[in-house]
Design an enzyme around this catalytic site. Structure first.
Site, PDB file in Angstrom:
ATOM      1  N   LYS A  29      35.038  32.652  43.124  1.00  0.00           N
ATOM      2  CA  LYS A  29      34.325  32.999  41.885  1.00  0.00           C
ATOM      3  C   LYS A  29      33.767  31.731  41.243  1.00  0.00           C
ATOM      4  CE  LYS A  29      37.050  37.183  41.196  1.00  0.00           C
ATOM      5  NZ  LYS A  29      38.232  37.818  40.615  1.00  0.00           N
ATOM      6  N   GLN A  76      42.695  36.611  36.232  1.00  0.00           N
ATOM      7  CA  GLN A  76      42.936  37.129  37.579  1.00  0.00           C
ATOM      8  C   GLN A  76      44.246  37.914  37.619  1.00  0.00           C
ATOM      9  OE1 GLN A  76      40.724  36.896  40.080  1.00  0.00           O
ATOM     10  NE2 GLN A  76      42.030  37.939  41.544  1.00  0.00           N
ATOM     11  N   ASP A  83      35.295  41.772  33.564  1.00  0.00           N
ATOM     12  CA  ASP A  83      35.960  42.606  34.565  1.00  0.00           C
ATOM     13  C   ASP A  83      35.749  44.093  34.279  1.00  0.00           C
ATOM     14  OD1 ASP A  83      37.361  41.472  36.734  1.00  0.00           O
ATOM     15  OD2 ASP A  83      38.899  40.664  35.397  1.00  0.00           O
TER      16      ASP A  83
HETATM   17  N1  GUN Z   1      42.540  41.122  41.334  1.00  0.00           N
HETATM   18  C1  GUN Z   1      41.989  41.812  42.372  1.00  0.00           C
HETATM   19  N2  GUN Z   1      40.721  42.177  42.055  1.00  0.00           N
HETATM   20  C2  GUN Z   1      40.480  41.708  40.802  1.00  0.00           C
HETATM   21  C3  GUN Z   1      39.341  41.771  39.949  1.00  0.00           C
HETATM   22  O1  GUN Z   1      38.282  42.346  40.262  1.00  0.00           O
HETATM   23  N3  GUN Z   1      39.487  41.157  38.746  1.00  0.00           N
HETATM   24  C4  GUN Z   1      40.648  40.542  38.373  1.00  0.00           C
HETATM   25  N4  GUN Z   1      40.703  39.986  37.157  1.00  0.00           N
HETATM   26  N5  GUN Z   1      41.713  40.469  39.145  1.00  0.00           N
HETATM   27  C5  GUN Z   1      41.624  41.063  40.358  1.00  0.00           C
END
Ligand code: GUN
Length: 284
Positions: free
Chosen positions: A54, A98, A121
């Protein structure tokens, strides 16, 4: 039938390229670039990889970005205080914490602390509620990326039977809302579902978000179906496999996403789009 491969990696690269062009011209006009803060608590190896990807994508398109790496034993009030600081920071348009978080932290409380307008998100109850009401603002990234890929097939979705295996807040539930808004008929399957194979066999669109390697066999696939594989499972030899048996399912489907190179890159492309939207820049 032999499926066409739905190349998420290439579609995501297209999206990143157009965002990059947009951002460089806005910045050349004196505008502040979109800013994303990513917060990682602990050292979960998969989460570290996702956060690194990311951050790299942010740099590539010209965002301002920050990665906050906190110790696994971080206390909830300290994480909430960081969220408060990022909520108040004018350089930051999007905040992503995350998941999963360590057990001493209440993930729902953290998600609810993020300003809905910075919730890139799309997990805040405000944004989930808006999606459920067909008034979407910031949409969860993985289902949004899947909708973008489905649109690229050119197949009209209205009236199709969609079966989603998995009911998580991150994928299954928002995926159901997205496909319902696209006027599909939805079945959401989970660990207590009876006759899963029968339900899968009725699917014009099958979304597999289970987290078990090659869980979906070829004989679950309706001839001509669209098959979306959300799984990212690491094999003993360090490779990646999805939740569907790719070769067997590709022999029957019309379209199928590969792993890697399918849904994963689209999730990140959607995150970048959401951050631009949070900045107040329309992306479509
Ligand atoms: N963990 C697995 N997929 C995601 C996501 O799309 N966003 C976040 N914040 N954590 C994750």
């Amino acid at each position: 039938m032999t499926a066409q491969v739905l190349d998420g990696k290439a579609i995501a690269a297209d999206i990143r390229q157009s965002l990059q062009a947009r951002i460089s011209s806005m910045v050349a006009n004196g505008e502040r670039p979109p800013g994303l803060a990513v917060v990682l608590v602990g050292e979960d190896p998969a989460s570290q990889v996702y956060v690194r990807n990311k951050a790299r994508a942010c740099q590539e398109v010209g965002f301002y970005s920050e990665v906050h790496r906190l110790a696994r034993e971080t206390a909830q009030p300290d994480l909430l205080a960081l969220v408060d600081r990022l909520n108040a920071d004018p350089r930051i348009d999007g905040i992503l914490v995350q998941l999963p978080l360590p057990p001493q932290i209440d993930a729902e409380a953290v998600i609810e602390r993020i300003l809905p307008s910075k919730d890139v998100d799309g997990f805040h109850p405000y944004n989930v509620g808006r999606l459920a009401l067909r008034l979407p603002r910031l949409r969860p990234c993985t289902p949004k990326g899947i909708m973008t890929m489905l649109a690229r097939t050119g197949v009209p979705l209205e009236g199709l039977d969609a079966v989603i295996i998995g009911q998580s807040n991150i994928v299954g539930r928002p995926m159901a809302l997205e496909l319902l808004a696209a006027r599909c008929t939805i079945t959401v399957c989970h660990s207590r579902t009876r006759d899963l194979a029968d339900k899968a066999r009725g699917a014009d669109i099958l979304v597999a978000a289970i987290g078990r390697p090659a869980f979906v066999p070829g004989d679950w696939i309706k001839e001509g179906a669209l098959v979306i594989d959300v799984g990212i499972n690491r094999t003993a030899d360090g490779g990646l496999v999805g939740d569907v048996d790719f070769a067997a399912c590709a022999a029957r489907a019309a379209w199928i996403t590969p792993v890697p190179g399918g849904v994963g890159p689209m999730t990140i492309a959607s995150l970048l789009e959401n951050t631009c939207e949070a900045r107040g820049w329309a992306t479509s």
